[in-house]
Design a protein around this motif. Structure first.
Motif, PDB file in Angstrom:
ATOM      1  N   ALA A   4       4.931   8.037 -19.978  1.00 14.72           N
ATOM      2  CA  ALA A   4       6.073   8.448 -19.153  1.00 14.72           C
ATOM      3  C   ALA A   4       5.698   8.448 -17.674  1.00 14.72           C
ATOM      4  N   ALA A   5       4.533   8.993 -17.345  1.00 18.07           N
ATOM      5  CA  ALA A   5       4.090   9.031 -15.950  1.00 18.07           C
ATOM      6  C   ALA A   5       3.884   7.617 -15.410  1.00 18.07           C
ATOM      7  N   ALA A   6       3.354   6.735 -16.248  1.00 18.56           N
ATOM      8  CA  ALA A   6       3.151   5.348 -15.816  1.00 18.56           C
ATOM      9  C   ALA A   6       4.488   4.666 -15.529  1.00 18.56           C
ATOM     10  N   ILE A   7       5.471   4.893 -16.375  1.00 22.22           N
ATOM     11  CA  ILE A   7       6.802   4.302 -16.166  1.00 22.22           C
ATOM     12  C   ILE A   7       7.416   4.845 -14.874  1.00 22.22           C
ATOM     13  N   ILE A   8       7.319   6.148 -14.667  1.00 19.11           N
ATOM     14  CA  ILE A   8       7.859   6.766 -13.447  1.00 19.11           C
ATOM     15  C   ILE A   8       7.149   6.204 -12.216  1.00 19.11           C
ATOM     16  N   GLY A   9       5.831   6.098 -12.288  1.00 19.31           N
ATOM     17  CA  GLY A   9       5.066   5.566 -11.161  1.00 19.31           C
ATOM     18  C   GLY A   9       5.389   4.113 -10.862  1.00 19.31           C
ATOM     19  N   MET A  10       5.526   3.306 -11.910  1.00 22.50           N
ATOM     20  CA  MET A  10       5.851   1.885 -11.697  1.00 22.50           C
ATOM     21  C   MET A  10       7.250   1.718 -11.115  1.00 22.50           C
ATOM     22  N   ALA A  66       0.833  -1.209   0.000  1.00 26.09           N
ATOM     23  CA  ALA A  66       0.000   0.000   0.000  1.00 26.09           C
ATOM     24  C   ALA A  66       0.866   1.257   0.000  1.00 26.09           C
ATOM     25  N   THR A  67       1.911   1.261   0.812  1.00 29.16           N
ATOM     26  CA  THR A  67       2.803   2.423   0.868  1.00 29.16           C
ATOM     27  C   THR A  67       3.509   2.621  -0.467  1.00 29.16           C
ATOM     28  N   ALA A  68       3.978   1.527  -1.059  1.00 28.31           N
ATOM     29  CA  ALA A  68       4.639   1.615  -2.365  1.00 28.31           C
ATOM     30  C   ALA A  68       3.680   2.157  -3.420  1.00 28.31           C
ATOM     31  N   LEU A  69       2.427   1.730  -3.366  1.00 29.23           N
ATOM     32  CA  LEU A  69       1.439   2.234  -4.330  1.00 29.23           C
ATOM     33  C   LEU A  69       1.155   3.722  -4.128  1.00 29.23           C
ATOM     34  N   VAL A  70       1.125   4.171  -2.878  1.00 34.52           N
ATOM     35  CA  VAL A  70       0.923   5.606  -2.623  1.00 34.52           C
ATOM     36  C   VAL A  70       2.080   6.399  -3.228  1.00 34.52           C
ATOM     37  N   PHE A  71       3.309   5.976  -2.935  1.00 32.13           N
ATOM     38  CA  PHE A  71       4.471   6.677  -3.480  1.00 32.13           C
ATOM     39  C   PHE A  71       4.462   6.641  -5.006  1.00 32.13           C
ATOM     40  N   GLY A  72       4.181   5.477  -5.581  1.00 32.21           N
ATOM     41  CA  GLY A  72       4.165   5.348  -7.036  1.00 32.21           C
ATOM     42  C   GLY A  72       3.089   6.203  -7.684  1.00 32.21           C
ATOM     43  N   THR A  73       1.919   6.244  -7.056  1.00 25.53           N
ATOM     44  CA  THR A  73       0.823   7.054  -7.597  1.00 25.53           C
ATOM     45  C   THR A  73       1.159   8.536  -7.548  1.00 25.53           C
ATOM     46  N   VAL A  74       1.665   8.986  -6.408  1.00 16.75           N
ATOM     47  CA  VAL A  74       2.035  10.402  -6.291  1.00 16.75           C
ATOM     48  C   VAL A  74       3.144  10.733  -7.282  1.00 16.75           C
ATOM     49  N   GLU A  75       4.122   9.841  -7.393  1.00 16.23           N
ATOM     50  CA  GLU A  75       5.240  10.075  -8.309  1.00 16.23           C
ATOM     51  C   GLU A  75       4.777  10.087  -9.763  1.00 16.23           C
ATOM     52  N   ALA A  76       3.717   9.360 -10.086  1.00 13.89           N
ATOM     53  CA  ALA A  76       3.169   9.369 -11.443  1.00 13.89           C
ATOM     54  C   ALA A  76       2.318  10.611 -11.694  1.00 13.89           C
ATOM     55  N   LEU A  77       1.624  11.085 -10.673  1.00 15.46           N
ATOM     56  CA  LEU A  77       0.739  12.242 -10.849  1.00 15.46           C
ATOM     57  C   LEU A  77       1.496  13.566 -10.934  1.00 15.46           C
ATOM     58  N   THR A  78       2.613  13.679 -10.225  1.00 17.73           N
ATOM     59  CA  THR A  78       3.304  14.971 -10.225  1.00 17.73           C
ATOM     60  C   THR A  78       3.883  15.356 -11.585  1.00 17.73           C
ATOM     61  N   PRO A  79       4.461  14.434 -12.385  1.00 19.83           N
ATOM     62  CA  PRO A  79       4.891  14.885 -13.710  1.00 19.83           C
ATOM     63  C   PRO A  79       3.703  15.241 -14.607  1.00 19.83           C
ATOM     64  N   LEU A  80       2.566  14.571 -14.389  1.00 16.89           N
ATOM     65  CA  LEU A  80       1.367  14.945 -15.143  1.00 16.89           C
ATOM     66  C   LEU A  80       0.950  16.373 -14.797  1.00 16.89           C
ATOM     67  N   ALA A  81       0.985  16.691 -13.507  1.00 17.30           N
ATOM     68  CA  ALA A  81       0.638  18.050 -13.084  1.00 17.30           C
ATOM     69  C   ALA A  81       1.623  19.058 -13.671  1.00 17.30           C
TER      70      ALA A  81
END
Length: 188
Positions: free
Chosen positions: A134-140, A37-52
Motif C-alpha cells: 500500500a505504501a509503495a502504491i501511494i508513493g508511486m 528528484a523533487t517527485a522522488l522526495v514527495f513520493g518517498t515521504v508520501e510512502a513513509l508517512t502511512p508506514l509511520a
C-alpha cells in the motif's frame, strides 16, 4: 483490500502534493533532473508517512489528529505567503530560472502534504492490507503526479510569469486553510 481501493487511496493521498507541484512548477523553473528528484522526495515521504501511521497504530491517532491540521496549515501557509511575496516583489522573470530551493524546504513541503497519509496508515493498521505494498502504491502515485504537476506548472509559469507564482501561493494557502478548517469541523 482490493488493488482498486488502494489506487483510489493513493490518488486521494496524492492530490495535495499534485496541487503543490503545480504551484511549485509555476514558481521555479526546474530542469528534468530536478523535477525527478523533487517527485522522488514527495513520493518517498508520501510512502513513509502511512508506514509511520501504521506502526503507530491506534495509540498515535489521538496525538496525530490533534496537530496534523495545524502543521499542514503552517507549512503550506508559510510557503504560500513566501511565494505570493516573491510574485509581487517584481523579481525578474529570468531570475526564476536561477532560483534555488533548499532540499529541506522540499522535504518540509512534502511532509506538509502527507500528514493525512499518516492517519490513513493508522486506519490501514486495522484492515487486511499489505502495508508495504500500500505504501509503495501511494508513493508511486505521488511521484508520478508530482512530476506531472511540476511539468504542467512549469508551462503555466512560462505563460503567466509572476502571476502564476502569486496564484500558486494562494493555492498553497487555500490547501492549508481548507485542511485546518475541515479538521476543526468548520467546513465539510
Amino acid at each position: 483490500m482490493s488493488l482498486y481501493a488502494l489506487l483510489l487511496i493513493a490518488l486521494g493521498m496524492s492530490m495535495d502534493a499534485f496541487a503543490v507541484a503545480l504551484a511549485k512548477g509555476a514558481a521555479v523553473r526546474m530542469p528534468p533532473r530536478k523535477i525527478a528528484a523533487t517527485a522522488l522526495v514527495f513520493g518517498t515521504v508520501e510512502a513513509l508517512t502511512p508506514l509511520a501511521g501504521w506502526v503507530g497504530g491506534f495509540y498515535a491517532k489521538p496525538f496525530i489528529s490533534e496537530w496534523d491540521h495545524w502543521a499542514a496549515f503552517v507549512l503550506l501557509g508559510g510557503l504560500g505567503l513566501k511565494m505570493m511575496h516573491e510574485g509581487l516583489s517584481g523579481e525578474a522573470e529570468d531570475a526564476r530560472e536561477n532560483k534555488r530551493e533548499s532540499w529541506w524546504l522540499t522535504v518540509l513541503t512534502a511532509f506538509g502534504t502527507s500528514i493525512d497519509s499518516m492517519i490513513v496508515g493508522v486506519g490501514l493498521a486495522f484492515m487486511e492490507v499489505n502495508i508495504a505494498f500500500a505504501a509503495a502504491i501511494i508513493g508511486m502515485a505521488t511521484t508520478v503526479l508530482v512530476a506531472v504537476g511540476l511539468t504542467v506548472g512549469r508551462a503555466l509559469g512560462v505563460l503567466f510569469g509572476r502571476r502564476a507564482e502569486f496564484a500558486g501561493g494562494l493555492v498553497l494557502i487555500a490547501i492549508g486553510t481548507w485542511t485546518l478548517l475541515s479538521h476543526l469541523g468548520l467546513i465539510g
